[in-house]
Design a protein around this motif. Structure first.
Motif, short mmCIF file in Angstrom:
data_model
loop_
_atom_site.label_atom_id
_atom_site.label_comp_id
_atom_site.label_asym_id
_atom_site.label_seq_id
_atom_site.Cartn_x
_atom_site.Cartn_y
_atom_site.Cartn_z
N THR A 166 -21.51 -36.44 13.44
CA THR A 166 -21.24 -35.04 13.08
C THR A 166 -19.73 -34.75 13.09
N THR A 167 -19.02 -35.34 14.03
CA THR A 167 -17.56 -35.17 14.07
C THR A 167 -16.91 -35.80 12.84
N LEU A 168 -17.40 -36.99 12.46
CA LEU A 168 -16.87 -37.65 11.27
C LEU A 168 -17.09 -36.80 10.03
N PHE A 169 -18.28 -36.23 9.89
CA PHE A 169 -18.56 -35.36 8.74
C PHE A 169 -17.62 -34.16 8.71
N ARG A 170 -17.39 -33.55 9.87
CA ARG A 170 -16.52 -32.38 9.91
C ARG A 170 -15.08 -32.74 9.60
N ASP A 171 -14.60 -33.85 10.16
CA ASP A 171 -13.20 -34.25 9.94
C ASP A 171 -12.96 -34.69 8.50
N MET A 172 -13.98 -35.24 7.85
CA MET A 172 -13.84 -35.65 6.45
C MET A 172 -14.00 -34.48 5.48
N GLY A 173 -14.29 -33.30 6.00
CA GLY A 173 -14.42 -32.12 5.16
C GLY A 173 -15.74 -32.02 4.44
N TRP A 174 -16.76 -32.71 4.94
CA TRP A 174 -18.07 -32.70 4.30
C TRP A 174 -19.00 -31.63 4.86
N GLY A 175 -18.48 -30.82 5.75
CA GLY A 175 -19.28 -29.75 6.33
C GLY A 175 -19.91 -30.14 7.66
N ASP A 176 -20.65 -29.20 8.24
CA ASP A 176 -21.31 -29.44 9.53
C ASP A 176 -22.65 -30.13 9.31
N LEU A 177 -22.90 -31.16 10.10
CA LEU A 177 -24.16 -31.91 10.01
C LEU A 177 -25.06 -31.51 11.17
N ILE B 173 -28.66 -32.29 12.65
CA ILE B 173 -29.82 -33.18 12.61
C ILE B 173 -30.81 -32.85 13.72
N LEU B 174 -30.33 -32.75 14.95
CA LEU B 174 -31.21 -32.60 16.11
C LEU B 174 -31.91 -31.25 16.14
N THR B 175 -31.28 -30.23 15.62
CA THR B 175 -31.86 -28.88 15.71
C THR B 175 -32.28 -28.34 14.36
N ASN B 176 -32.41 -29.20 13.38
CA ASN B 176 -32.84 -28.78 12.04
C ASN B 176 -34.28 -29.24 11.82
N SER B 177 -35.15 -28.29 11.57
CA SER B 177 -36.57 -28.61 11.41
C SER B 177 -36.85 -29.48 10.19
N GLU B 178 -35.96 -29.46 9.20
CA GLU B 178 -36.16 -30.27 8.01
C GLU B 178 -36.00 -31.76 8.28
N TYR B 179 -35.21 -32.12 9.27
CA TYR B 179 -34.92 -33.52 9.56
C TYR B 179 -35.62 -34.03 10.81
N PHE B 180 -36.35 -33.17 11.52
CA PHE B 180 -36.88 -33.57 12.82
C PHE B 180 -37.90 -34.70 12.69
N ARG B 181 -38.85 -34.58 11.78
CA ARG B 181 -39.87 -35.62 11.63
C ARG B 181 -39.25 -36.92 11.12
N THR B 182 -38.27 -36.81 10.23
CA THR B 182 -37.56 -38.01 9.76
C THR B 182 -36.85 -38.69 10.91
N LEU B 183 -36.26 -37.90 11.80
CA LEU B 183 -35.58 -38.46 12.96
C LEU B 183 -36.55 -39.17 13.88
N LEU B 184 -37.73 -38.59 14.08
CA LEU B 184 -38.75 -39.22 14.92
C LEU B 184 -39.18 -40.56 14.34
N VAL B 185 -39.51 -40.58 13.07
CA VAL B 185 -40.03 -41.80 12.44
C VAL B 185 -38.97 -42.88 12.38
N SER B 186 -37.74 -42.52 11.99
CA SER B 186 -36.68 -43.52 11.87
C SER B 186 -36.31 -44.12 13.22
N SER B 187 -36.23 -43.31 14.26
CA SER B 187 -35.92 -43.84 15.59
C SER B 187 -37.06 -44.71 16.12
N ASP B 188 -38.30 -44.35 15.78
CA ASP B 188 -39.44 -45.17 16.20
C ASP B 188 -39.45 -46.51 15.46
N ILE B 189 -39.07 -46.51 14.19
CA ILE B 189 -38.96 -47.76 13.44
C ILE B 189 -37.93 -48.68 14.09
#
Length: 319
Positions: free
Chosen positions: A159-170, A172-188
């Motif tokens: 998230t710091t890298l995204f902000r410093d590169m000017g790509w905006g705030d990332l 992931i952990l508190t966004n409901s759109e990415y939560f299930r993807t985060l669960l599945v990817s970390s489990d994989i």
């Protein structure tokens, strides 16, 4: 003249013959059966005896009165569950997360096993297998700590890298759109290496003469994989699929509970987290017990159905 002996009937002879065979088998394999005793005792003590606690689901459990002294309420606890406004979303979240795990977690196991099976260098194969198998020994607390260090809002490495590169705030952990993807990817990442071991064991049981005959017939690596390797692990794949379908109402409590936060409750709250809050935090045991019975019945129906379907389609099943 003494009384004549009573002749043996067919049923009596069959019973004596069966008893004799059983005793001969027990004596012949006595040490093997003795080795089974600890496992049998474990399942009796920790799996079958606790099933008596299911009676709590049909009572208004009181700690002071105990399990047998509590008032009987019949199916009232189940009515509370099915009439709860949270129930539809809990079932939906549980089924979606479980289906995502089945769809996206089983293929990486097979692919990794196939890749490792094709590696001809023993030392490189051991290195790759050790690296991929290592995350299995990490607890979900440690895994979440790693994920948090990368994706913490405003302070994580990524998230710091995204902000410093000017790509905006990332987020992931508190966004409901990415939560299930985060669960599945970390489990994989955590479980793929362990899952591949089962398929590697199945691959090791394939007769090498089949590959030699395929080479003689002019089959390349891809043809050998398609006609020999994949059919060789089909039975194991179906078995694991049936077992996973039986646990479809268990979406991975430990991982979900650790990753869950207030902003993703709408997509991450599952049956097990609800049971934990209701039973442990609120000290209300009857309704969570009824939810456990409901999950068990659904799991039993799914296992039986999946087993029958697998036997009709592929000719194999658990029993």
């Amino acid at each position: 003249m003494g009384a004549s002996a009573k002749p043996l009937t067919g049923d009596t002879f069959a019973k004596k013959s069966l008893t004799t065979r059983v005793w001969k088998t027990l004596l012949r394999y006595k040490w093997l059966y003795l080795l089974m005793v600890p496992g049998i005792v474990y399942y009796i003590v920790y799996q079958y005896v606790p099933m008596l606690g299911l009676i709590i689901a049909f009572k208004k459990y009181n700690l002071m009165k105990g399990m047998w002294g509590s008032d009987w309420v019949g199916f009232d606890n189940f009515r509370v569950i099915f009439s709860s406004p949270e129930f539809p979303s809990l079932v939906r979240n549980t089924l979606l997360i479980s289906l995502y795990r089945i769809l996206f977690n089983m293929l990486p196991d097979v692919m990794l096993a196939l890749i490792l099976n094709e590696i001809r260098s023993p030392w490189f194969k051991r290195v790759v297998q050790t690296i991929t198998y290592g995350p299995h020994f990490l607890s979900w607390i440690i895994v979440y700590g790693l994920v948090f260090s990368f994706f913490a809002p405003g302070a994580g490495l990524v998230t710091t890298l995204f902000r410093d590169m000017g790509w905006g705030d990332l987020d992931i952990l508190t966004n409901s759109e990415y939560f299930r993807t985060l669960l599945v990817s970390s489990d994989i990442w955590k479980s793929t290496g362990f899952g591949a071991i089962i398929y590697l064991a199945a691959l090791a049981s394939i007769n090498n003469e089949l590959y030699e005959a395929a080479v003689v017939d002019g089959a390349g690596r891809w043809r050998q994989m398609w006609h020999i390797t994949l059919p060789g692990i089909r039975e194991v794949f179906i078995l694991l699929l049936i077992l996973r379908i039986g646990h479809i109402m268990d979406a991975g409590f430990e991982q979900v509970y650790i990753f869950l936060n207030a902003r993703v409750y709408d997509v991450g709250d599952i049956l097990d987290t609800w049971i934990f809050r209701r039973g442990i935090e609120q000290m209300e045991f009857s309704v969570p017990a009824a939810m456990g019975v409901f999950k068990s019945v659904i799991g039993l129906v799914l296992v039986v159905g999946a087993n029958k379907l697998a036997k009709k389609v592929g000719g194999s099943g658990i029993w």
